[in-house]
Design an enzyme around this catalytic site. Structure first.
Site, PDB file in Angstrom:
ATOM      1  N   LYS A 178      -6.915 -12.417  11.370  1.00  0.00           N
ATOM      2  CA  LYS A 178      -6.332 -11.315  12.139  1.00  0.00           C
ATOM      3  C   LYS A 178      -5.985 -11.666  13.591  1.00  0.00           C
ATOM      4  CE  LYS A 178      -6.461  -7.654   9.142  1.00  0.00           C
ATOM      5  NZ  LYS A 178      -7.579  -7.458   8.229  1.00  0.00           N
ATOM      6  N   TYR A 238       0.829  -1.221   0.000  1.00  0.00           N
ATOM      7  CA  TYR A 238       0.000   0.000   0.000  1.00  0.00           C
ATOM      8  C   TYR A 238       0.854   1.257   0.000  1.00  0.00           C
ATOM      9  CZ  TYR A 238      -3.397  -3.380   1.845  1.00  0.00           C
ATOM     10  OH  TYR A 238      -4.208  -4.464   2.052  1.00  0.00           O
ATOM     11  N   ASP A 267     -18.034 -11.912   7.454  1.00  0.00           N
ATOM     12  CA  ASP A 267     -16.577 -11.816   7.448  1.00  0.00           C
ATOM     13  C   ASP A 267     -16.169 -11.166   8.769  1.00  0.00           C
ATOM     14  OD1 ASP A 267     -13.911 -11.312   7.113  1.00  0.00           O
ATOM     15  OD2 ASP A 267     -14.115 -10.218   5.223  1.00  0.00           O
ATOM     16  N   TYR A 298     -14.664  -4.292   3.041  1.00  0.00           N
ATOM     17  CA  TYR A 298     -13.315  -4.728   2.666  1.00  0.00           C
ATOM     18  C   TYR A 298     -13.203  -6.216   2.998  1.00  0.00           C
ATOM     19  CZ  TYR A 298      -8.362  -5.572   2.484  1.00  0.00           C
ATOM     20  OH  TYR A 298      -7.145  -6.117   2.173  1.00  0.00           O
TER      21      TYR A 298
HETATM   22  C1  LIG Z   1      -7.850  -7.847   6.804  1.00  0.00           C
HETATM   23  C2  LIG Z   1      -9.158  -8.332   6.334  1.00  0.00           C
HETATM   24  C3  LIG Z   1      -9.254  -9.290   5.305  1.00  0.00           C
HETATM   25  C4  LIG Z   1      -8.037  -9.810   4.576  1.00  0.00           C
HETATM   26  O1  LIG Z   1      -7.192 -10.502   5.403  1.00  0.00           O
HETATM   27  P1  LIG Z   1      -5.681 -10.814   4.915  1.00  0.00           P
HETATM   28  O2  LIG Z   1      -5.140 -11.680   5.981  1.00  0.00           O
HETATM   29  O3  LIG Z   1      -5.010  -9.478   4.816  1.00  0.00           O
HETATM   30  O4  LIG Z   1      -5.789 -11.479   3.590  1.00  0.00           O
HETATM   31  C5  LIG Z   1     -10.509  -9.751   4.961  1.00  0.00           C
HETATM   32  N1  LIG Z   1     -11.620  -9.289   5.574  1.00  0.00           N
HETATM   33  C6  LIG Z   1     -11.564  -8.380   6.553  1.00  0.00           C
HETATM   34  C7  LIG Z   1     -12.825  -7.939   7.200  1.00  0.00           C
HETATM   35  C8  LIG Z   1     -10.335  -7.857   6.966  1.00  0.00           C
HETATM   36  O5  LIG Z   1     -10.283  -6.931   7.933  1.00  0.00           O
END
Ligand SMILES: *Cc1c(COP(=O)(O)O)cnc(C)c1O
Length: 443
Positions: free
Chosen positions: A279, A28, A250, A156
């Site tokens: 995460k 980024y 998600d 996202y």
């Molecule tokens: C960070 C994130 C992703 C992507 O995760 P990566 O480990 O960076 O591929 C997907 N969905 C959400 C909600 C996120 O915060």
């Protein structure tokens, strides 16, 4: 300052810094103009130690992963023990205790019958697996043509080609790939009557083609740290049921205490068919992700037909070190008052950021769980703002038009106060003195 002596000391400007400047491609980041990355040598608690000996209080917790702070001894010891026994083994045809235990614990902690856990190694891949599960769920059931994923503005879900197509098409980082990406229906979240009507109209037209509705529950994270309430998720659950499609939450951002509950779906009392986690799953120490499906979804893959199997298998899926870290992280959630700490961090942020709400140029101050957000009318020269945070002794990464804080849930209150004072100082002066230049650096 806590335990500084225990951090390893490194001479200033070691030669790896020059090697990195010549050879690393950073995320980024417009590398022609960006300031150099800060060279790091050690972490502890909520502190980052730089190669030149400076220490910064971390306001971001490494993209909100390090929920227990850095180098928690319980996680470190678990990973060390696993390292001696078996650092990695493929998951095709083999299984092991760290993964089996972790799957059982996630099934136990998640609400309803979200009971079947597929491991992978990043959030983006966990979302892709969820998308594949949803599409194949209908294919296995003999229903053709359900191959779209409905997603939302402000969302996202990752940086890979399939997940870019379900991110916010305008605000996201992926607009330049538009012609290459799958075309997915993107709607506004049904927050009010007009947006609910628009969603219903879209579903009336295209509902029969939609395999799943995909949403970050309660907080849309990297798309702008936007909040919505449980009623929005209830509406999505109703629409998914009415139109016969699945609902995917998600929770890569929201999972593991960030919104104040262990999972946002639990706080919202809305049960998805599939949930994605990553995460903070390992307390921010190792790459690991999970896609967890309900029994109903899983059973659709059970068949005499080998073509009905889920054909996915990342090389490093269920890495034992990462699973050991995740099990230790879950031990910490069980043994320590993490959710109460998240609430306390939120209350302190609410009080500490409130004075900025009246600043000219500040559009909104909002806090949910342990997420604090300052949204400006606009933010210029993000690099200069980041540099001012570093001068103030903190690490904060504004993007778009927001400055956000997602510190460790365990950040000591004096360090949180120092962080908030630095944010008031730097953001107070940004709001008064808008600059001209903008940079492409994000995230
Ligand atoms: C960070 C994130 C992703 C992507 O995760 P990566 O480990 O960076 O591929 C997907 N969905 C959400 C909600 C996120 O915060």
């Amino acid at each position: 300052m806590q335990s500084t002596a225990a951090m390893s000391s490194t001479p200033p400007n070691p030669d790896w810094i020059a090697a990195g400047r010549s050879h690393l491609w950073r995320p980024y980041c417009q590398m022609l103009t960006a300031s150099p990355a800060l060279p790091m040598v050690a972490t502890r608690g909520s502190r980052l130690r730089l190669a030149d000996g400076r220490e910064l209080i971390d306001g971001v917790a490494s993209w909100w992963t390090a929920c227990h702070g850095y180098n928690h001894p319980r996680i470190r010891d678990a990973v060390r023990a696993q390292l001696d026994a078996m650092p990695h083994v493929m998951f095709g045809g083999l299984t092991h205790e760290p993964a089996a235990r972790l799957a059982g614990r996630l099934a136990e902690l998640l609400p309803g019958d979200l009971d079947r856990v597929f491991f992978s190694d990043s959030g983006s891949v966990a979302v892709e697996v969820a998308m594949k599960m949803a599409i194949q769920f209908f294919g296995n059931g003999g229903e053709r043509g359900r191959d779209r994923i409905l997603a939302f503005r402000g969302g996202y879900h990752g940086d890979t080609l399939a997940t870019m197509a379900v991110c916010d098409p305008e605000e996201g980082m992926h607009a330049r790939f538009r012609g290459v990406l799958a075309e997915q229906p993107i709607a506004a979240l049904p927050r009010d009557g007009a947006d609910t009507d628009a969603l219903d109209a879209l579903l009336a037209r295209e509902g029969h083609r939609i395999a799943a509705i995909l949403v970050e529950p309660l907080v849309q994270g990297a798309g702008g740290m936007l909040f919505h309430d449980a009623a929005v998720l209830q509406r999505l659950r109703e629409r998914a049921d009415r139109h016969g499609c699945l609902l995917i939450f998600d929770e890569v951002f929201t999972g593991f205490g960030r919104t104040g509950a262990l999972f946002a779906c639990e706080a919202a009392r809305v049960l998805p068919d599939i949930v994605t986690l990553s995460k903070a799953l390992t307390g921010g120490t190792m790459a690991l992700a999970a896609t967890v499906a309900t029994t109903r979804v899983f059973e659709r893959f059970l068949s005499d037909d080998p073509g009905h199997a889920l054909m996915h298998g990342p090389t490093f899926m269920a890495n034992p070190l990462a699973c050991a870290a995740a099990n230790a992280s879950l031990d910490l959630f069980a043994a320590e008052p993490r959710l109460a700490q998240a609430a306390a961090v939120g209350e302190t942020m609410r009080a500490g950021l409130a004075p900025l709400a009246e600043q000219p140029g500040v559009r909104e101050v909002r806090v949910r769980g342990a997420i604090g957000v300052l949204e400006f009318e606009r933010l210029d020269d993000l690099d200069a703002i980041k540099a001012r945070f570093v001068e103030a002794g903190v690490f904060v990464r504004p993007f778009g038009r927001i400055v956000y804080l997602t510190p460790a849930l365990t950040i000591p209150s004096d360090e949180l106060q120092t962080l908030l004072a630095a944010v008031r100082e730097v953001c107070g002066s940004i709001a008064r003195k808008p600059a001209a230049r903008s940079t492409a650096d994000q995230g």
